[in-house]
Design a protein around this motif. Structure first.
Motif, PDB file in Angstrom:
ATOM      1  N   ILE A 194      45.939  33.475  43.013  1.00  0.00           N
ATOM      2  CA  ILE A 194      45.875  34.875  42.588  1.00  0.00           C
ATOM      3  C   ILE A 194      45.720  35.825  43.762  1.00  0.00           C
ATOM      4  CG2 ILE A 194      44.622  36.533  41.154  1.00  0.00           C
ATOM      5  CD1 ILE A 194      46.236  34.398  39.647  1.00  0.00           C
ATOM      6  N   LYS A 195      44.963  35.427  44.768  1.00  0.00           N
ATOM      7  CA  LYS A 195      44.722  36.315  45.910  1.00  0.00           C
ATOM      8  C   LYS A 195      45.970  36.523  46.761  1.00  0.00           C
ATOM      9  CE  LYS A 195      39.763  35.439  46.099  1.00  0.00           C
ATOM     10  NZ  LYS A 195      38.566  35.162  46.917  1.00  0.00           N
ATOM     11  N   ASN A 196      47.022  35.748  46.477  1.00  0.00           N
ATOM     12  CA  ASN A 196      48.289  35.909  47.215  1.00  0.00           C
ATOM     13  C   ASN A 196      49.371  36.556  46.361  1.00  0.00           C
ATOM     14  OD1 ASN A 196      47.110  34.739  49.403  1.00  0.00           O
ATOM     15  ND2 ASN A 196      48.096  32.752  49.177  1.00  0.00           N
ATOM     16  N   THR A 197      49.023  37.005  45.146  1.00  0.00           N
ATOM     17  CA  THR A 197      50.017  37.627  44.274  1.00  0.00           C
ATOM     18  C   THR A 197      50.170  39.110  44.627  1.00  0.00           C
ATOM     19  OG1 THR A 197      48.295  38.017  42.605  1.00  0.00           O
ATOM     20  CG2 THR A 197      49.612  36.018  42.376  1.00  0.00           C
ATOM     21  N   SER A 198      51.039  39.795  43.894  1.00  0.00           N
ATOM     22  CA  SER A 198      51.295  41.218  44.171  1.00  0.00           C
ATOM     23  C   SER A 198      50.061  42.052  43.847  1.00  0.00           C
ATOM     24  CB  SER A 198      52.476  41.703  43.322  1.00  0.00           C
ATOM     25  OG  SER A 198      52.112  41.696  41.948  1.00  0.00           O
TER      26      SER A 198
ATOM     27  N   GLN B 261      45.521  44.072  37.728  1.00  0.00           N
ATOM     28  CA  GLN B 261      45.364  43.702  36.318  1.00  0.00           C
ATOM     29  C   GLN B 261      44.282  42.636  36.149  1.00  0.00           C
ATOM     30  OE1 GLN B 261      48.991  43.151  33.828  1.00  0.00           O
ATOM     31  NE2 GLN B 261      50.129  43.655  35.699  1.00  0.00           N
ATOM     32  N   VAL B 262      44.294  41.651  37.041  1.00  0.00           N
ATOM     33  CA  VAL B 262      43.318  40.563  36.959  1.00  0.00           C
ATOM     34  C   VAL B 262      41.912  41.089  37.225  1.00  0.00           C
ATOM     35  CG1 VAL B 262      42.583  38.354  37.960  1.00  0.00           C
ATOM     36  CG2 VAL B 262      45.022  38.809  37.605  1.00  0.00           C
ATOM     37  N   SER B 263      41.787  42.014  38.173  1.00  0.00           N
ATOM     38  CA  SER B 263      40.470  42.568  38.537  1.00  0.00           C
ATOM     39  C   SER B 263      39.815  43.292  37.369  1.00  0.00           C
ATOM     40  CB  SER B 263      40.610  43.535  39.718  1.00  0.00           C
ATOM     41  OG  SER B 263      41.080  42.859  40.859  1.00  0.00           O
ATOM     42  N   ASN B 264      40.620  43.802  36.448  1.00  0.00           N
ATOM     43  CA  ASN B 264      40.089  44.553  35.314  1.00  0.00           C
ATOM     44  C   ASN B 264      39.712  43.649  34.133  1.00  0.00           C
ATOM     45  OD1 ASN B 264      40.289  47.114  36.535  1.00  0.00           O
ATOM     46  ND2 ASN B 264      42.479  47.217  36.047  1.00  0.00           N
ATOM     47  N   LEU B 265      39.967  42.346  34.255  1.00  0.00           N
ATOM     48  CA  LEU B 265      39.604  41.403  33.195  1.00  0.00           C
ATOM     49  C   LEU B 265      38.159  40.963  33.379  1.00  0.00           C
ATOM     50  CD1 LEU B 265      42.833  39.194  33.229  1.00  0.00           C
ATOM     51  CD2 LEU B 265      42.260  40.983  31.574  1.00  0.00           C
ATOM     52  N   THR B 266      37.548  40.499  32.297  1.00  0.00           N
ATOM     53  CA  THR B 266      36.150  40.075  32.349  1.00  0.00           C
ATOM     54  C   THR B 266      36.055  38.559  32.243  1.00  0.00           C
ATOM     55  OG1 THR B 266      35.459  42.128  31.276  1.00  0.00           O
ATOM     56  CG2 THR B 266      33.875  40.310  31.286  1.00  0.00           C
ATOM     57  N   PHE B 267      35.427  37.947  33.231  1.00  0.00           N
ATOM     58  CA  PHE B 267      35.186  36.502  33.227  1.00  0.00           C
ATOM     59  C   PHE B 267      33.670  36.283  33.312  1.00  0.00           C
ATOM     60  CE2 PHE B 267      39.428  37.027  34.946  1.00  0.00           C
ATOM     61  CZ  PHE B 267      40.169  36.038  34.311  1.00  0.00           C
ATOM     62  N   LEU B 268      33.046  36.060  32.163  1.00  0.00           N
ATOM     63  CA  LEU B 268      31.592  35.923  32.144  1.00  0.00           C
ATOM     64  C   LEU B 268      31.129  34.487  32.350  1.00  0.00           C
ATOM     65  CD1 LEU B 268      30.748  38.327  29.167  1.00  0.00           C
ATOM     66  CD2 LEU B 268      30.514  38.773  31.615  1.00  0.00           C
TER      67      LEU B 268
ATOM     68  N   TYR C 232      38.535  30.689  34.821  1.00  0.00           N
ATOM     69  CA  TYR C 232      37.446  30.982  35.757  1.00  0.00           C
ATOM     70  C   TYR C 232      36.520  29.778  35.893  1.00  0.00           C
ATOM     71  CZ  TYR C 232      33.146  33.047  37.627  1.00  0.00           C
ATOM     72  OH  TYR C 232      32.042  33.307  38.384  1.00  0.00           O
ATOM     73  N   SER C 233      36.022  29.586  37.130  1.00  0.00           N
ATOM     74  CA  SER C 233      35.049  28.530  37.406  1.00  0.00           C
ATOM     75  C   SER C 233      33.984  29.089  38.342  1.00  0.00           C
ATOM     76  CB  SER C 233      35.739  27.317  38.049  1.00  0.00           C
ATOM     77  OG  SER C 233      34.806  26.477  38.687  1.00  0.00           O
ATOM     78  N   SER C 234      32.713  28.994  37.934  1.00  0.00           N
ATOM     79  CA  SER C 234      31.626  29.484  38.788  1.00  0.00           C
ATOM     80  C   SER C 234      31.521  28.648  40.060  1.00  0.00           C
ATOM     81  CB  SER C 234      30.303  29.454  38.023  1.00  0.00           C
ATOM     82  OG  SER C 234      30.024  28.142  37.547  1.00  0.00           O
ATOM     83  N   LYS C 235      31.833  27.386  39.957  1.00  0.00           N
ATOM     84  CA  LYS C 235      31.809  26.507  41.133  1.00  0.00           C
ATOM     85  C   LYS C 235      32.857  26.958  42.143  1.00  0.00           C
ATOM     86  CE  LYS C 235      32.034  21.608  42.422  1.00  0.00           C
ATOM     87  NZ  LYS C 235      32.233  20.223  41.910  1.00  0.00           N
TER      88      LYS C 235
ATOM     89  N   GLY D 251      36.759  32.768  42.126  1.00  0.00           N
ATOM     90  CA  GLY D 251      36.630  31.798  41.028  1.00  0.00           C
ATOM     91  C   GLY D 251      37.764  31.790  40.037  1.00  0.00           C
ATOM     92  N   ILE D 252      38.766  32.646  40.248  1.00  0.00           N
ATOM     93  CA  ILE D 252      39.867  32.747  39.282  1.00  0.00           C
ATOM     94  C   ILE D 252      41.066  31.941  39.766  1.00  0.00           C
ATOM     95  CG2 ILE D 252      41.431  34.313  38.080  1.00  0.00           C
ATOM     96  CD1 ILE D 252      39.301  36.518  38.490  1.00  0.00           C
TER      97      ILE D 252
END
Length: 525
Positions: A285-289, A295-302, A338-341, A404-405
């Protein structure tokens, strides 16, 4: 019946078993042919043993029985190799491969099985023959065989046998296949057309290498493989192996292709789309556009296991076979998990990078410091005349939001998101395949320098791995209460003793009997 030595025009000697009936002589069986005195003596001993099997002499057997209490090591035979792995060699279809020369088939089988029991140099085969066969085989004969073993039609026949076996245990349906590439290095510093210095996944930067592309099911069962030059970009191998895979097996229902992010390039996606393949490809993900990252940053991963899906309409620019510029409209799904690890790992990596960059900033960074540097993305160029670099807090904050995404790109809109993730995560079995090949079977490093011998080495390892996986499958289904690796030690200590009628197995212990039953019992696939 009797044993005959027949001199041939070539100067070699054939050892045959002859029968006489109504004054006519008939060749019952040819044991072998050689011009080596030592081998001829071995063939004669083998012929006499075979003669007793074909025409047993009751008095010989009674005499042997009376002497049974005086058995020595010379009478003992290690039989686990043939009993277990010989059976599986036949089960996966390799017994039916036509070598034209029966002795070549024997050497091929011995090389495959010895790699399972004594992985390492081909010269271990000399020890294997001595221990298991009570025979001598010359080093030059092994190398002569390796020189002629690899032929395209033979490789195809081997792959077809193994593909058909894998298809059978998968209930005749290959729905998903995984593709991965690994590098195999050489204990040499000389390059040629095949062995080239390239990017090494094993850190052997100064060693020439080759690349091995392996297709398996998601359970790790082998389907096909190809060998590539060591300096070829791994992302450029997918199209080639898929074309060969399709041509060899003429698959009507094409499997979903699963591969890592090294295969996520425009040419591969265009080929997969245009040729009717569904695919699941890992995406960092960190290498995508920037658009997707926003869009990903605005999602919630609890929590761990939270899944989000984004639909992507993408225009891919590429050049066709005539080098003409083309565009392809694609519809994809980006599955995010998402993974906390993983988040902790991402944070640790970034913190270490920032420590390094802050230390370098105090000494003034140059352009050369930025080459292949992980931390370069956190920097801005100062607008002053002198080129200076400074940290950009916004870039660091945006990077933190993606910790973690993990993402998966697919053009399959039928699979559920958790199925897409599960399919990819099964890649562990394929990566395990490479670990097995590299460690358990000692496929690397490679000491050969002649191309045919190198390819023969890979072919033997592919067959050995196929037997290994079938052995593992049957042992797992039998639930034997023992560590898997120890099964090989139990096989190595399966013994029998020589009698005039053949080899009589000794009584097995409990674990050996369970291994035997696992291999010989009729199992549903």
């Amino acid at each position: 019946m009797f044993v005959r030595k027949k001199k041939n025009k070539s100067g070699s000697v054939s050892i045959q078993i002859i029968s006489k009936n109504s004054g006519k002589y008939k060749v019952v069986e040819t044991i072998g042919c050689s011009s080596n005195d030592y081998e001829i003596e071995n063939l004669l001993l083998k012929a006499n043993d075979r003669l007793l099997e074909l025409e047993p002499n009751l008095f010989d057997f009674v005499e042997f029985t009376e002497k049974k209490q005086k058995l020595t090591n010379k009478d003992m035979r290690v039989i686990g190799d043939e009993l277990i792995f010989g059976r599986l060699f036949k089960a996966i279809g390799c017994e039916s491969i036509d070598f034209k020369n029966i002795k070549d088939k024997e050497v091929f089988k011995a090389l495959v099985i010895s790699r399972l029991l004594y992985p390492g140099s081909k010269l271990y085969l000399i020890d294997y023959y001595h221990i298991y066969k009570k025979q001598k085989i010359e080093q030059n004969r092994i190398y002569r065989f390796l020189d002629k073993l690899y032929q395209d039609n033979l490789k195809m026949n081997v792959e077809k046998c193994i593909f058909n076996h894998t298809k059978k245990i998968m209930n005749d349906t290959i729905t998903v296949s995984f593709y991965d590439v690994t590098t195999l290095y050489f204990e040499s510093e000389s390059e040629d057309d095949l062995r080239r210095i390239g990017f090494s996944k094993e850190g052997k930067l100064a060693r020439p290498q080759i690349q091995l592309g392996l297709f398996t099911t998601l359970q790790g069962y082998p389907l096909s493989y190809e060998v590539y030059e060591g300096n070829k970009y791994e992302g450029h191998t997918l199209i080639d192996i898929l074309e060969k895979f399709q041509n060899k097996f003429n698959i009507q229902n094409k499997p979903i292709v699963v591969a890592d992010r090294g295969m996520l390039n425009n040419d591969n996606i265009v080929y997969l789309e245009n040729n009717g393949y569904k695919y699941i490809l890992a995406a960092k993900i960190k290498n995508t556009s920037n658009e997707i990252k926003d869009q990903v940053s605005n999602l919630t991963f609890l929590n761990d296991g939270v899944i989000h899906t984004l639909k992507i309409d993408k225009e891919i620019k590429y050049k066709d076979t005539n080098e003409q510029k083309q565009t392809l409209q694609t519809k994809q799904r980006l599955i995010l998990t998402y993974s906390s690890k993983r988040a902790k790992k991402d944070k640790y990596t970034r913190d270490k990078a920032l420590e390094k960059i802050e230390a370098k900033l105090s000494k003034n960074i140059t352009k050369s410091d930025l080459k292949l540097s992980y931390y370069a993305k956190y920097l801005d160029i100062d607008d002053k005349c002198d080129i200076k670099y400074k940290l950009n807090p916004n870039k660091i904050t945006n990077d933190e939001k993606l910790d973690g995404i993990k993402g998966f790109i697919t053009n399959d809109f039928i699979l559920k998101p958790n199925e897409v993730i599960a399919h990819y995560q099964n890649q562990y079995d394929v990566e395990k395949a490479f670990r097995i090949s590299k460690t358990d079977l000692k496929i690397r490093p490679i000491y050969h320098r002649v191309e045919n011998r190198i390819k023969s080495h890979i072919l033997l390892s592919f067959v050995s791995y196929s037997i290994y996986k079938e052995f593992e499958r049957r042992i797992k289904k039998s639930n034997i209460n023992i560590k898997f690796k120890l099964t090989f030690d139990y096989i190595k200590t399966m013994y029998g003793y020589k009698t005039p009628l053949g080899v009589e197995p000794l009584e097995m212990d409990e674990i050996q009997q369970q291994i035997y039953d696992a291999i010989y019992s009729k199992q549903k696939t």
